[in-house]
Design an enzyme around this catalytic site. Structure first.
Site, PDB file in Angstrom:
ATOM      1  N   ASP A  87       0.946  -1.364  -0.066  1.00  0.00           N
ATOM      2  CA  ASP A  87       0.070  -0.048   0.021  1.00  0.00           C
ATOM      3  C   ASP A  87       0.877   1.288  -0.106  1.00  0.00           C
ATOM      4  OD1 ASP A  87      -1.915  -1.763  -0.009  1.00  0.00           O
ATOM      5  OD2 ASP A  87      -2.627  -1.286   2.188  1.00  0.00           O
TER       6      ASP A  87
ATOM      7  N   ASP B 231     -15.608  -4.331  -1.511  1.00  0.00           N
ATOM      8  CA  ASP B 231     -15.122  -4.142  -0.034  1.00  0.00           C
ATOM      9  C   ASP B 231     -16.514  -4.038   0.735  1.00  0.00           C
ATOM     10  OD1 ASP B 231     -12.520  -4.179  -0.689  1.00  0.00           O
ATOM     11  OD2 ASP B 231     -12.690  -2.008  -1.349  1.00  0.00           O
TER      12      ASP B 231
END
Length: 245
Positions: free
Chosen positions: A8, A129
């Site tokens: 990330d 998600d």
């Protein structure tokens, strides 16, 4: 069963968030390019790279860095702020193997279906998600997990299945970055209902035990971030899972 290491990115640095909260950012002193090479050398045949700055801005911002990560020697699936056809094309042109798309697919499924037909099912991955709503149902979250959507998950996945979707990355955001383990029940339910998808589990992976539990739940791969960075999941497991999966 594959382990896909996660990198990330925020301001060009390797970070991890808790439950997608930018106020709870943990920064790691790793060069992202060297980290990508380390994972590739450990046997990873794919990395999961998230442009967190792009996710907040609504368009990719770290394509140059992603291009250098691709050069580390393994395939990369990447997302974060992909909102237009031009964004998809830019990432593919940068060498990204598979583009991860969430918000557009949830809000404008017709657009996502059009992209599936144009780019092909191997070049796109749906990011679904999820979080629980007040009635105990899973609902999608978008915009870097800042917004909840009322879209029906079952209806969306059925439509995408009918239009050639293959790869689905699913995160229970209540588990992400919390070290509490993945939501095995969620993945069992999804894999049983839509066995035609190659499910990629994300969020909460701690160690080898979690990886094996996810394999038994029927997922094709899992994304591991903090566990690999902290060493609770050994690098050797990447190659081991590839041999035995």
């Amino acid at each position: 069963m594959k382990i896909i290491p996660a990198i990330d990115l925020r301001n060009g640095r390797v970070v991890r968030l808790k439950q997608g909260d930018f106020a709870q950012t943990r920064t790691f002193e790793h060069d992202p390019i060297l980290l990508a090479k380390r994972y590739a050398d450990a046997g990873a045949d794919r990395l999961h790279v998230v442009d967190l700055d792009g996710a907040r801005a609504g368009h990719p911002l770290q394509i140059d860095l992603m291009t250098k990560i691709v050069a580390a020697g393994t395939r990369v699936q990447a997302g974060g702020g992909v909102r237009s056809r031009a964004d998809v094309e830019a990432l593919l042109a940068a060498g990204i193997d598979r583009v991860v798309i969430g918000s557009v697919a949830v809000r404008t499924p017709d657009t996502f279906i059009e992209w599936l037909k144009d780019f092909g099912s191997e070049r796109l991955c749906l990011a679904m998600d999820l979080c629980l709503d007040n009635e105990g149902r899973f609902c999608p979250v978008v915009d870097a997990w800042q917004s909840k959507e009322g879209a029906d998950v079952t209806t969306l996945l059925d439509r995408f299945a009918q239009n050639g979707l293959r790869h689905v990355l699913t995160t229970d955001i209540t588990r992400d970055g919390m070290g509490a383990g993945p939501n095995i029940f969620l993945y069992e339910m999804l894999a049983a209902r839509w066995p035609q998808f190659a499910w990629i589990a994300s969020g909460g992976v701690r160690d080898r035990g979690d990886v094996l539990a996810l394999r038994n739940a029927g997922v094709a791969a899992c994304v591991a971030g903090t566990a690999l960075l902290d060493g609770t999941l050994a690098l050797e497991e990447i190659a081991q899972c590839s041999r035995t999966g």
